[in-house]
Write a protein that holds these residues in place. Structure first.
Motif, PDB file in Angstrom:
ATOM      1  N   GLU A  65      31.829  26.881  13.745  1.00 58.03           N
ATOM      2  CA  GLU A  65      31.885  28.261  13.478  1.00 58.03           C
ATOM      3  C   GLU A  65      30.457  28.444  13.132  1.00 58.03           C
ATOM      4  OE1 GLU A  65      36.164  29.409  11.766  1.00 58.03           O
ATOM      5  OE2 GLU A  65      35.057  27.777  10.489  1.00 58.03           O
ATOM      6  N   ASN A  66      29.856  29.619  13.473  1.00 56.70           N
ATOM      7  CA  ASN A  66      28.594  30.254  13.060  1.00 56.70           C
ATOM      8  C   ASN A  66      28.982  31.088  11.827  1.00 56.70           C
ATOM      9  OD1 ASN A  66      27.291  29.171  15.007  1.00 56.70           O
ATOM     10  ND2 ASN A  66      27.383  30.868  16.488  1.00 56.70           N
ATOM     11  N   VAL A  67      27.854  30.874  10.764  1.00 54.17           N
ATOM     12  CA  VAL A  67      27.628  31.546   9.719  1.00 54.17           C
ATOM     13  C   VAL A  67      26.187  32.050   9.506  1.00 54.17           C
ATOM     14  CG1 VAL A  67      29.492  30.347   8.593  1.00 54.17           C
ATOM     15  CG2 VAL A  67      27.092  29.664   8.384  1.00 54.17           C
ATOM     16  N   TYR A  68      25.661  32.840   8.383  1.00 51.13           N
ATOM     17  CA  TYR A  68      24.553  33.327   8.161  1.00 51.13           C
ATOM     18  C   TYR A  68      24.313  33.366   6.776  1.00 51.13           C
ATOM     19  CZ  TYR A  68      19.966  35.260   8.218  1.00 51.13           C
ATOM     20  OH  TYR A  68      18.558  35.130   7.857  1.00 51.13           O
ATOM     21  N   PRO A  70      21.272  33.177   3.440  1.00 51.51           N
ATOM     22  CA  PRO A  70      20.175  33.848   3.126  1.00 51.51           C
ATOM     23  C   PRO A  70      19.149  33.191   3.535  1.00 51.51           C
ATOM     24  CG  PRO A  70      21.812  34.166   1.169  1.00 51.51           C
ATOM     25  CD  PRO A  70      22.418  33.144   2.173  1.00 51.51           C
ATOM     26  N   LEU A  72      16.331  33.244   1.867  1.00 51.55           N
ATOM     27  CA  LEU A  72      15.537  32.933   0.436  1.00 51.55           C
ATOM     28  C   LEU A  72      16.398  31.926  -0.422  1.00 51.55           C
ATOM     29  CD1 LEU A  72      13.896  36.279  -0.956  1.00 51.55           C
ATOM     30  CD2 LEU A  72      12.952  34.453   0.584  1.00 51.55           C
ATOM     31  N   PRO A  74      16.700  30.163  -4.163  1.00 52.95           N
ATOM     32  CA  PRO A  74      16.158  30.365  -5.737  1.00 52.95           C
ATOM     33  C   PRO A  74      15.421  28.986  -5.738  1.00 52.95           C
ATOM     34  CG  PRO A  74      18.359  30.975  -5.495  1.00 52.95           C
ATOM     35  CD  PRO A  74      17.997  30.472  -3.979  1.00 52.95           C
ATOM     36  N   PHE A 107      11.512  32.344  -5.150  1.00 48.55           N
ATOM     37  CA  PHE A 107      12.304  31.923  -4.100  1.00 48.55           C
ATOM     38  C   PHE A 107      11.424  31.458  -2.858  1.00 48.55           C
ATOM     39  CE2 PHE A 107      14.271  35.695  -6.061  1.00 48.55           C
ATOM     40  CZ  PHE A 107      15.680  35.292  -6.204  1.00 48.55           C
ATOM     41  N   SER A 119      25.488  24.709  -2.006  1.00 49.86           N
ATOM     42  CA  SER A 119      25.854  25.812  -3.299  1.00 49.86           C
ATOM     43  C   SER A 119      26.959  26.517  -2.770  1.00 49.86           C
ATOM     44  CB  SER A 119      24.610  26.496  -3.567  1.00 49.86           C
ATOM     45  OG  SER A 119      25.143  27.723  -3.977  1.00 49.86           O
ATOM     46  N   LYS A 123      31.584  25.972  -4.137  1.00 50.90           N
ATOM     47  CA  LYS A 123      32.391  26.849  -4.456  1.00 50.90           C
ATOM     48  C   LYS A 123      33.556  27.198  -3.782  1.00 50.90           C
ATOM     49  CE  LYS A 123      28.843  29.722  -6.727  1.00 50.90           C
ATOM     50  NZ  LYS A 123      27.450  30.526  -6.101  1.00 50.90           N
TER      51      LYS A 123
ATOM     52  N   TYR B  31      29.395  36.270  -2.092  1.00 51.11           N
ATOM     53  CA  TYR B  31      27.978  36.567  -2.791  1.00 51.11           C
ATOM     54  C   TYR B  31      27.423  35.339  -2.675  1.00 51.11           C
ATOM     55  CZ  TYR B  31      29.938  41.064  -4.296  1.00 51.11           C
ATOM     56  OH  TYR B  31      30.399  42.403  -4.449  1.00 51.11           O
ATOM     57  N   ALA B  32      25.914  35.334  -2.359  1.00 51.40           N
ATOM     58  CA  ALA B  32      25.312  34.130  -2.246  1.00 51.40           C
ATOM     59  C   ALA B  32      24.565  33.786  -3.735  1.00 51.40           C
ATOM     60  CB  ALA B  32      24.068  34.148  -1.350  1.00 51.40           C
ATOM     61  N   GLU B  33      24.137  32.560  -3.826  1.00 47.16           N
ATOM     62  CA  GLU B  33      23.351  32.112  -5.106  1.00 47.16           C
ATOM     63  C   GLU B  33      22.132  33.025  -5.097  1.00 47.16           C
ATOM     64  OE1 GLU B  33      24.414  29.695  -7.174  1.00 47.16           O
ATOM     65  OE2 GLU B  33      22.990  28.997  -8.279  1.00 47.16           O
ATOM     66  N   THR B  34      21.710  33.348  -4.145  1.00 50.65           N
ATOM     67  CA  THR B  34      20.281  34.157  -3.848  1.00 50.65           C
ATOM     68  C   THR B  34      20.674  35.707  -4.260  1.00 50.65           C
ATOM     69  OG1 THR B  34      19.467  32.842  -2.259  1.00 50.65           O
ATOM     70  CG2 THR B  34      18.444  34.811  -2.491  1.00 50.65           C
ATOM     71  N   GLY B  35      20.326  36.131  -5.486  1.00 50.98           N
ATOM     72  CA  GLY B  35      20.719  37.436  -5.833  1.00 50.98           C
ATOM     73  C   GLY B  35      20.517  38.569  -4.893  1.00 50.98           C
ATOM     74  N   CYS B  37      22.090  39.057  -2.055  1.00 48.35           N
ATOM     75  CA  CYS B  37      22.122  38.439  -0.747  1.00 48.35           C
ATOM     76  C   CYS B  37      23.684  38.193  -0.340  1.00 48.35           C
ATOM     77  CB  CYS B  37      21.025  37.567  -0.325  1.00 48.35           C
ATOM     78  SG  CYS B  37      19.644  37.739  -0.203  1.00 48.35           S
ATOM     79  N   ILE B  38      24.006  38.151   0.622  1.00 45.77           N
ATOM     80  CA  ILE B  38      25.364  37.706   1.010  1.00 45.77           C
ATOM     81  C   ILE B  38      25.475  36.408   2.010  1.00 45.77           C
ATOM     82  CG2 ILE B  38      26.493  39.726   0.193  1.00 45.77           C
ATOM     83  CD1 ILE B  38      26.895  40.391   3.589  1.00 45.77           C
ATOM     84  N   ILE B  39      26.514  35.718   1.990  1.00 47.72           N
ATOM     85  CA  ILE B  39      26.755  34.845   2.999  1.00 47.72           C
ATOM     86  C   ILE B  39      27.785  35.475   4.082  1.00 47.72           C
ATOM     87  CG2 ILE B  39      27.936  32.560   3.255  1.00 47.72           C
ATOM     88  CD1 ILE B  39      26.889  31.867   0.397  1.00 47.72           C
ATOM     89  N   TYR B  40      27.506  35.555   5.095  1.00 45.55           N
ATOM     90  CA  TYR B  40      28.279  35.955   5.968  1.00 45.55           C
ATOM     91  C   TYR B  40      29.021  34.653   6.615  1.00 45.55           C
ATOM     92  CZ  TYR B  40      24.894  39.744   6.786  1.00 45.55           C
ATOM     93  OH  TYR B  40      24.132  40.672   6.648  1.00 45.55           O
ATOM     94  N   LYS B  41      30.324  34.836   6.166  1.00 47.96           N
ATOM     95  CA  LYS B  41      31.413  33.697   6.647  1.00 47.96           C
ATOM     96  C   LYS B  41      31.776  33.496   8.234  1.00 47.96           C
ATOM     97  CE  LYS B  41      34.047  32.211   3.268  1.00 47.96           C
ATOM     98  NZ  LYS B  41      35.158  31.985   2.324  1.00 47.96           N
ATOM     99  N   PRO B  42      32.380  32.822   8.377  1.00 51.17           N
ATOM    100  CA  PRO B  42      32.778  32.474   9.937  1.00 51.17           C
ATOM    101  C   PRO B  42      33.234  33.830  10.576  1.00 51.17           C
ATOM    102  CG  PRO B  42      33.189  30.522   8.913  1.00 51.17           C
ATOM    103  CD  PRO B  42      32.877  31.604   7.951  1.00 51.17           C
ATOM    104  N   GLU B 156      18.707  41.342   2.093  1.00 48.35           N
ATOM    105  CA  GLU B 156      18.382  40.834   3.422  1.00 48.35           C
ATOM    106  C   GLU B 156      19.904  41.301   4.297  1.00 48.35           C
ATOM    107  OE1 GLU B 156      18.653  36.451   3.910  1.00 48.35           O
ATOM    108  OE2 GLU B 156      17.725  36.777   6.089  1.00 48.35           O
TER     109      GLU B 156
END
Lengths: 475, 475
Positions: A65-68, A70, A72, A74, A107, A119, A123, B31-35, B37-42, B156
């Motif tokens: 599955e594709n995801v995205y 960040p 940057l 830390p 970053f 990371s 979670k 939410y991502a560890e990079t403040g 920014c978000i993680i786009y889930k599948p 981002e």
């Protein structure tokens, strides 16, 4: 092969210049104002889109599955896995300011995204029910390289990076090997490039991996190219990041992970495996234009109409372009040869009279006259034949350029004269590998899965050796 | 509508919390560890891929070509167009170090890529034959925002940015308007979202543009969202960057340019236009799963087999998933409602006996019993009907939430009570617009193309006014 284009260097005299000429004259890429980076021009980017489409389909078919994530990372996150930070810290770009403010924590722009995926997994994964996680992302990454070459080594490049998490060590290893097979199929079946597949030595493996697997292609000048790699991390990252799951017996277990990637480096491989003195030669599967129609004496009655009709007809079976610009046919021929278009279709008044056209193959320069009634099957067959011929030619070159060596001086002599891949036995000692690197300026490409006993003793120390390794000078 | 899911906030009581709950519970993003920014889930990324596919096809059909420019912009390049640097400098991220070395010149991570495209065009365009250039790129951009919300405002985000160059002022304006139409079709025909289209005021236009065009969607809470914009640059950037071409009369002329973009902000719009108290509601065209099959009493003979057979059959006409997990049907119902799957197909032993199944619509909660012999046409029709119903519901809300005001206090009262769009006449003076901003905390959304005289005098100063403007509080 005769060189018909004066504007580019002769590949046999100055391969490096020839390469740069092809990149620019075929309009694949251009140097950017941002140092060390390139602009992917429409024709070059269209090739990458076709590669992406093929690979993305295969990855989705196999449950990925594709995801995205960040772009940057830390600084504290990059530092969590020791080998990983040591491998990447010297070559990352650091963001220190947001607007006019100095940031409390720096970053880096991702050089690769293991740390971000880990990371997230720490979670997101709780139970064995959450496994496996088969994530992939298409993005660009940045490595602050000193010397760069378009597609081969750049500060920014485009790639996909897969990051997976599994319940067991067997599964993460199986994943790394399964993806290697998908990559190898891409190499041979789509890009018409034969490959050597195998495992990297400890010295050459990825920063943080338990084991790294690779497929290597041999370029026209006898230099090797690592075209893509897959890594088994075991539970190394899981322990560094605390990625645990509750198994079926209610016990906490660490996950086992893999990562893998191919990049726009494949574009460089395509150029250097198939190209010739007339420019780029594209395997049909990733050619943005598979057939270009060049009308002859287009001003004569019926020629443009017939060309348009053929384009409409052929667009159903191939990516087909009609060039009705006012350039002379000879110019168009050279231009589409430079761009590596697999097939050229010429049609003029006499052809129309006789209900036929002429097909010219880019790979062999062969021209054949084809009755229009038989055009579609002929084009399909010829495109298949071009793919096969490109593969066979590259396979023949790979065989002819693969040598064996029993001692270090022979290895060096071969590399200094004919280059190519060298098969030689290796005892497994890092110091022997290092001596080859220093004295023959060659690196171990891989320990091929397809082993072949070319001797009994190490090419360096003469001690008993079990492993045959492929060595070479590489891009 | 009754709220059937306890895990998310009630949208009528706490819309902001409801929004965040939906983003996370529907597994769109995390939410991502990079403040910031978000993680786009599948699941979220799959929606974006479907939006991309639709739009990319339209752009290619209209002659646009994809390219890729570097993500870093050298500081001197960002500074070349005065308005542009003023607009973006406060919110860019700066790269100051490569590895351990301090860089001689800083680079910013692209907040948008006008400057890179202009720098390339200045070198690449020489003659009228090189025009028009119709380039587009899919990438991520970075803006160092202080307050962020998933999809709506983030450091981002993913987007496409088109950058075109034309011979004349008429052509660059026509391009900006043509793309606006493509965006509006995307909004209504794919995303089932009615829109207002128009021109931005001087105050609200893009940094460096001659004119900016926009399409605006109204969210469920009565707040406006600028979902995408197109800009006509005239020759402003061309003069700053020296982009000239030799015209047919051998005279040097400046090119005229446009730029335009839509982003993952559209994901936020989809959530806030269509969502309800059971979670996400997806328009069928961009639903990663259009039909989910939930077997009832799956342990009974024949149920699983029949479900698998239906999935194979329906996969030819829709994106269809079969859930054979061991969760109870009720759980599955709630889960796929949360994820906004347009249609649920239930099939159990009694249905099989009677050669039928049950279809449940996400948008109306309506359940219908369908003979299996008639299943395929019913599914196709129902998906179309869901699209139309979603559009109609949103259109009705847009109409009901659009008010008119003749004076500033009325405007403020409306915004403080029912919110929504407000139509009001405006004299064109910036100070009047500023007063609305300060006193009613509303911004001009656009001067709609579809003008309607709702009065004769400016809502602020009472002087004669020709223009009707849509005002609102916006995300």
């Amino acid at each position: 092969m005769e060189k018909r284009v004066e504007a580019i260097a002769d590949m046999n005299q100055d391969f490096a210049q020839w390469y740069t000429d092809v990149v620019r004259k075929a309009e694949l890429a251009e140097y950017a104002e941002t140092g060390g980076c390139i602009i992917y021009k429409p024709y070059g980017y269209a090739i990458w889109e076709l590669i992406q489409k093929h690979l993305d389909e295969k990855l989705k078919e196999t449950g990925h599955e594709n995801v995205y994530m960040p772009m940057l990372i830390p600084e504290h996150l990059l530092q969590m896995e020791k080998d990983h930070i040591e491998g990447f810290a010297p070559e990352v770009a650091w963001v220190t300011h947001g607007g006019t403010e100095k940031l409390q924590e720096r970053f880096c722009i991702r050089p690769t995204s293991e740390t971000l995926f880990c990371s997230h997994y720490a979670k997101d994964i709780q139970s064995y029910r959450d496994l496996p996680k088969l994530y992939n992302q298409w993005c660009s990454v940045m490595r602050w390289e000193k010397t760069t070459r378009p597609f081969l080594r750049g500060r920014e490049f485009l790639w996909q990076e897969g990051h997976t998490a599994h319940a067991t060590a067997e599964e993460s290893l199986a994943e790394a090997l399964k993806i290697l097979d998908i990559y190898c199929d891409l190499s041979s079946e789509v890009l018409a490039m034969p490959y050597i597949k195998g495992q990297k030595t400890e010295r050459e493996k990825f920063a943080g991996a338990v084991s790294t697997y690779t497929f290597e292609n041999l370029m026209h000048d006898g230099k090797a190219l690592q075209s893509g790699t897959t890594h088994d991390f075991g539970d190394k990252f899981a322990k560094a990041f605390g990625i645990q799951y509750l198994d079926k017996n209610n016990k906490q277990q660490y996950v086992h992970q893999s990562s893998w990637g191919v990049s726009t480096r494949l574009m460089g491989a395509i150029i250097m495996v198939h190209g010739d003195n007339n420019g780029l030669v594209l395997p049909p599967a990733i050619a943005p234009i598979q057939v270009v129609i060049v009308p002859i004496a287009a001003h004569k009655e019926g020629v443009t109409e017939k060309s348009q009709q053929l384009q409409a007809q052929l667009s159903k079976i191939a990516r087909c372009k009609l060039d009705t610009s006012d350039k002379k046919p000879g110019w168009k021929f050279a231009e589409y040869e430079m761009k590596g278009v697999p097939l050229r279709l010429e049609i003029g008044p006499k052809d129309i009279e006789q209900n036929q056209c002429v097909l010219a193959r880019r790979d062999t320069s062969e021209k054949i006259t084809v009755p229009l009634d038989n055009l579609e099957p002929t084009i399909t067959e010829t495109l298949n034949s071009i793919h096969q011929n490109l593969y066979n030619k590259a396979q023949k070159r790979l065989q002819e350029s693969t040598h064996t060596a029993q001692d270090l001086p022979t290895m060096k002599t071969i590399l200094d004269t004919t280059a190519g891949h060298i098969k030689a036995m290796w005892c497994g000692a890092d110091e022997c590998e290092l001596r080859i690197k220093e004295e023959a300026t060659a690196t171990s490409r891989c320990i091929p899965f397809n082993q072949e006993k070319v001797g009994n003793t190490c090419v360096v120390c003469n001690k008993p050796a079990e492993k045959m390794v492929i060595w070479g000078r590489a891009y």
